[in-house]
Write a protein that holds these residues in place. Structure first.
Motif, PDB file in Angstrom:
ATOM      1  N   ASP A  41      33.509  -8.094 -32.312  1.00  0.00           N
ATOM      2  CA  ASP A  41      32.216  -7.468 -32.019  1.00  0.00           C
ATOM      3  C   ASP A  41      31.556  -6.865 -33.244  1.00  0.00           C
ATOM      4  OD1 ASP A  41      33.527  -6.109 -28.890  1.00  0.00           O
ATOM      5  OD2 ASP A  41      32.801  -8.126 -29.394  1.00  0.00           O
ATOM      6  N   PHE A  42      32.245  -6.843 -34.368  1.00  0.00           N
ATOM      7  CA  PHE A  42      31.639  -6.290 -35.572  1.00  0.00           C
ATOM      8  C   PHE A  42      30.577  -7.271 -36.049  1.00  0.00           C
ATOM      9  CE2 PHE A  42      33.980  -2.470 -35.958  1.00  0.00           C
ATOM     10  CZ  PHE A  42      35.185  -2.733 -35.337  1.00  0.00           C
ATOM     11  N   ALA A  43      29.323  -6.823 -35.992  1.00  0.00           N
ATOM     12  CA  ALA A  43      28.169  -7.697 -36.187  1.00  0.00           C
ATOM     13  C   ALA A  43      26.920  -6.819 -36.229  1.00  0.00           C
ATOM     14  CB  ALA A  43      28.064  -8.701 -35.038  1.00  0.00           C
ATOM     15  N   THR A  44      25.769  -7.461 -36.327  1.00  0.00           N
ATOM     16  CA  THR A  44      24.496  -6.758 -36.227  1.00  0.00           C
ATOM     17  C   THR A  44      23.857  -7.086 -34.890  1.00  0.00           C
ATOM     18  OG1 THR A  44      24.215  -6.821 -38.630  1.00  0.00           O
ATOM     19  CG2 THR A  44      22.246  -6.387 -37.312  1.00  0.00           C
ATOM     20  N   TYR A  45      23.309  -6.069 -34.257  1.00  0.00           N
ATOM     21  CA  TYR A  45      22.723  -6.208 -32.928  1.00  0.00           C
ATOM     22  C   TYR A  45      21.221  -5.928 -32.989  1.00  0.00           C
ATOM     23  CZ  TYR A  45      27.503  -6.420 -31.382  1.00  0.00           C
ATOM     24  OH  TYR A  45      28.813  -6.816 -31.216  1.00  0.00           O
ATOM     25  N   TYR A  46      20.449  -6.765 -32.296  1.00  0.00           N
ATOM     26  CA  TYR A  46      18.990  -6.633 -32.263  1.00  0.00           C
ATOM     27  C   TYR A  46      18.502  -6.582 -30.818  1.00  0.00           C
ATOM     28  CZ  TYR A  46      19.030  -8.246 -37.140  1.00  0.00           C
ATOM     29  OH  TYR A  46      19.256  -8.379 -38.492  1.00  0.00           O
ATOM     30  N   CYS A  47      17.502  -5.736 -30.588  1.00  0.00           N
ATOM     31  CA  CYS A  47      16.774  -5.811 -29.329  1.00  0.00           C
ATOM     32  C   CYS A  47      15.481  -6.586 -29.574  1.00  0.00           C
ATOM     33  CB  CYS A  47      16.493  -4.424 -28.747  1.00  0.00           C
ATOM     34  SG  CYS A  47      15.594  -3.278 -29.820  1.00  0.00           S
ATOM     35  N   GLN A  48      14.950  -7.170 -28.524  1.00  0.00           N
ATOM     36  CA  GLN A  48      13.700  -7.933 -28.582  1.00  0.00           C
ATOM     37  C   GLN A  48      12.907  -7.646 -27.315  1.00  0.00           C
ATOM     38  OE1 GLN A  48      13.821 -12.168 -27.832  1.00  0.00           O
ATOM     39  NE2 GLN A  48      12.141 -12.598 -29.239  1.00  0.00           N
ATOM     40  N   GLN A  49      11.638  -7.298 -27.488  1.00  0.00           N
ATOM     41  CA  GLN A  49      10.788  -7.116 -26.308  1.00  0.00           C
ATOM     42  C   GLN A  49       9.966  -8.379 -26.100  1.00  0.00           C
ATOM     43  OE1 GLN A  49       7.316  -6.893 -25.913  1.00  0.00           O
ATOM     44  NE2 GLN A  49       6.780  -7.101 -28.076  1.00  0.00           N
ATOM     45  N   LEU A  50       9.735  -8.711 -24.814  1.00  0.00           N
ATOM     46  CA  LEU A  50       9.011  -9.924 -24.461  1.00  0.00           C
ATOM     47  C   LEU A  50       7.913  -9.619 -23.451  1.00  0.00           C
ATOM     48  CD1 LEU A  50      12.467 -10.965 -24.405  1.00  0.00           C
ATOM     49  CD2 LEU A  50      11.013 -12.710 -25.394  1.00  0.00           C
ATOM     50  N   ASN A  51       7.464  -8.366 -23.445  1.00  0.00           N
ATOM     51  CA  ASN A  51       6.407  -7.984 -22.511  1.00  0.00           C
ATOM     52  C   ASN A  51       5.052  -8.516 -22.978  1.00  0.00           C
ATOM     53  OD1 ASN A  51       5.509  -6.201 -20.190  1.00  0.00           O
ATOM     54  ND2 ASN A  51       4.249  -5.421 -21.859  1.00  0.00           N
ATOM     55  N   SER A  52       4.866  -8.483 -24.300  1.00  0.00           N
ATOM     56  CA  SER A  52       3.660  -9.063 -24.877  1.00  0.00           C
ATOM     57  C   SER A  52       4.119  -9.957 -26.015  1.00  0.00           C
ATOM     58  CB  SER A  52       2.724  -7.955 -25.362  1.00  0.00           C
ATOM     59  OG  SER A  52       3.307  -7.256 -26.429  1.00  0.00           O
ATOM     60  N   TYR A  53       3.286 -10.118 -27.048  1.00  0.00           N
ATOM     61  CA  TYR A  53       3.767 -10.917 -28.183  1.00  0.00           C
ATOM     62  C   TYR A  53       5.146 -10.380 -28.582  1.00  0.00           C
ATOM     63  CZ  TYR A  53      -0.997 -12.684 -28.855  1.00  0.00           C
ATOM     64  OH  TYR A  53      -2.218 -13.274 -28.705  1.00  0.00           O
ATOM     65  N   PRO A  54       6.149 -11.265 -28.622  1.00  0.00           N
ATOM     66  CA  PRO A  54       7.518 -10.774 -28.855  1.00  0.00           C
ATOM     67  C   PRO A  54       7.673 -10.031 -30.177  1.00  0.00           C
ATOM     68  CG  PRO A  54       7.556 -13.034 -28.061  1.00  0.00           C
ATOM     69  CD  PRO A  54       6.119 -12.705 -28.384  1.00  0.00           C
ATOM     70  N   SER A  55       8.627  -9.113 -30.211  1.00  0.00           N
ATOM     71  CA  SER A  55       8.979  -8.437 -31.452  1.00  0.00           C
ATOM     72  C   SER A  55      10.433  -7.991 -31.359  1.00  0.00           C
ATOM     73  CB  SER A  55       8.067  -7.247 -31.734  1.00  0.00           C
ATOM     74  OG  SER A  55       8.096  -6.322 -30.664  1.00  0.00           O
ATOM     75  N   PHE A  56      11.032  -7.784 -32.527  1.00  0.00           N
ATOM     76  CA  PHE A  56      12.422  -7.369 -32.610  1.00  0.00           C
ATOM     77  C   PHE A  56      12.529  -5.944 -33.137  1.00  0.00           C
ATOM     78  CE2 PHE A  56      14.834 -11.236 -31.848  1.00  0.00           C
ATOM     79  CZ  PHE A  56      13.937 -12.257 -32.138  1.00  0.00           C
ATOM     80  N   GLY A  57      13.599  -5.283 -32.754  1.00  0.00           N
ATOM     81  CA  GLY A  57      13.963  -4.035 -33.388  1.00  0.00           C
ATOM     82  C   GLY A  57      14.547  -4.308 -34.767  1.00  0.00           C
ATOM     83  N   GLY A  58      14.758  -3.247 -35.526  1.00  0.00           N
ATOM     84  CA  GLY A  58      15.205  -3.387 -36.903  1.00  0.00           C
ATOM     85  C   GLY A  58      16.681  -3.735 -37.069  1.00  0.00           C
ATOM     86  N   GLY A  59      17.447  -3.663 -35.988  1.00  0.00           N
ATOM     87  CA  GLY A  59      18.851  -4.031 -36.039  1.00  0.00           C
ATOM     88  C   GLY A  59      19.787  -2.841 -36.177  1.00  0.00           C
ATOM     89  N   THR A  60      20.995  -3.013 -35.675  1.00  0.00           N
ATOM     90  CA  THR A  60      22.067  -2.026 -35.804  1.00  0.00           C
ATOM     91  C   THR A  60      23.308  -2.751 -36.295  1.00  0.00           C
ATOM     92  OG1 THR A  60      21.227  -0.614 -34.025  1.00  0.00           O
ATOM     93  CG2 THR A  60      23.576  -0.420 -34.591  1.00  0.00           C
ATOM     94  N   LYS A  61      23.775  -2.384 -37.455  1.00  0.00           N
ATOM     95  CA  LYS A  61      24.974  -3.022 -38.001  1.00  0.00           C
ATOM     96  C   LYS A  61      26.199  -2.219 -37.575  1.00  0.00           C
ATOM     97  CE  LYS A  61      26.872  -4.990 -42.228  1.00  0.00           C
ATOM     98  NZ  LYS A  61      26.656  -5.224 -43.682  1.00  0.00           N
ATOM     99  N   VAL A  62      27.128  -2.877 -36.915  1.00  0.00           N
ATOM    100  CA  VAL A  62      28.357  -2.232 -36.448  1.00  0.00           C
ATOM    101  C   VAL A  62      29.488  -2.665 -37.365  1.00  0.00           C
ATOM    102  CG1 VAL A  62      29.962  -1.963 -34.535  1.00  0.00           C
ATOM    103  CG2 VAL A  62      27.513  -2.170 -34.075  1.00  0.00           C
ATOM    104  N   GLU A  63      30.046  -1.694 -38.070  1.00  0.00           N
ATOM    105  CA  GLU A  63      31.108  -1.990 -39.027  1.00  0.00           C
ATOM    106  C   GLU A  63      32.410  -1.310 -38.637  1.00  0.00           C
ATOM    107  OE1 GLU A  63      28.964  -3.331 -43.124  1.00  0.00           O
ATOM    108  OE2 GLU A  63      30.066  -1.432 -43.107  1.00  0.00           O
ATOM    109  N   ILE A  64      33.482  -1.812 -39.215  1.00  0.00           N
ATOM    110  CA  ILE A  64      34.824  -1.289 -38.919  1.00  0.00           C
ATOM    111  C   ILE A  64      35.028   0.042 -39.640  1.00  0.00           C
ATOM    112  CG2 ILE A  64      37.293  -1.704 -39.128  1.00  0.00           C
ATOM    113  CD1 ILE A  64      36.642  -4.702 -39.194  1.00  0.00           C
ATOM    114  N   LYS A  65      35.514   1.035 -38.880  1.00  0.00           N
ATOM    115  CA  LYS A  65      35.785   2.349 -39.470  1.00  0.00           C
ATOM    116  C   LYS A  65      37.098   2.318 -40.231  1.00  0.00           C
ATOM    117  CE  LYS A  65      35.196   7.061 -37.884  1.00  0.00           C
ATOM    118  NZ  LYS A  65      35.023   7.880 -36.666  1.00  0.00           N
TER     119      LYS A  65
END
Lengths: 121, 106
Positions: B82-106
């Motif tokens: 699961d260590f990866a970068t995660y993005y949200c995307q809205q599709l209510n109007s012209y689509p757009s993405f969030g800036g991302g969340t990088k999940v790294e190992i502690k």
């Protein structure tokens, strides 16, 4: 199985043009809305454009409006993106993606591997 | 245009941890939100659509919630893959993405 294969990327000088293609297989291409999404090196995802299943509706991000054109040929199962007046900030990996379900409200369930566009003199 | 703000932008966690990522929209988007996972050199992978519906084949430790302007992605017990970068995307109007969340190992 569903496959999306992009091609057409490369190194191009600022101000020049390029056409990207996305060959689709494994599904009824002509019934799905399709997207182009790009990712600059080391940066996040940026939605670029979408086209409805029949090509009637096309929408663009403000950053590319007037310079990029999305199109499709359902007889060839192929999606296109014409990139004109390219700028260094257009340097990115370009992905094509299939919109899930009817319309485009539910995200993209299949993505290609991407094609890299580098704009540099 | 609808802006999406993800937080945190970076997250350090251990295997087995419960992880929550937030995505806030600049205006209401109903439930037209998707979450993706991206690993280096790979295309994004759809995890969640319609804010809370798990995409086929995605492990049940992933869940999504929210509507309107505030959404969360939760991983109930973080696994090594699961260590990866995660993005949200809205599709209510012209689509757009969030800036991302990088999940790294502690």
């Amino acid at each position: 199985q569903v496959q999306l294969v992009e091609s057409g990327g490369g190194v191009v000088q600022p101000g020049r043009s390029l056409r990207l293609s996305c060959a689709a297989s494994g599904f009824t291409f002509g019934t799905y809305t399709m997207h182009w999404v790009r990712q600059a090196p080391g940066k996040g995802l940026e939605w670029v454009a979408l086209i409805s299943y029949d090509g009637d509706k096309k929408y663009y991000a403000d950053s590319v409006k007037g310079r990029f054109t999305i199109s499709r040929d359902n007889s060839k199962n192929t999606l296109y993106l014409q990139l004109n007046s390219l700028r260094p900030e257009d340097t990115a990996m370009f992905y094509c993606a299939r919109a899930m379900g009817g319309g485009y409200f539910y995200g993209s369930d299949y993505w290609g591997q991407g094609t890299l566009v580098t704009v540099s003199s | 245009d609808i802006q999406l703000t993800q937080s945190p932008s970076f997250l350090s966690a251990s295997v087995g941890d419960r992880v929550t990522i937030t995505c806030r929209a600049s205006q209401g988007i109903s439930s037209y939100l998707a979450w993706y996972q991206q690993k280096p050199g790979k295309a994004p992978k759809l995890l969640i659509y319609a804010a809370s519906t798990l995409q086929s084949g995605v492990p049940s430790r992933f869940s999504g919630s929210g509507s309107g302007t505030e959404f969360t992605l939760t991983i109930s017990s973080l696994q090594p893959e699961d260590f990866a970068t995660y993005y949200c995307q809205q599709l209510n109007s012209y689509p757009s993405f969030g800036g991302g969340t990088k999940v790294e190992i502690k």
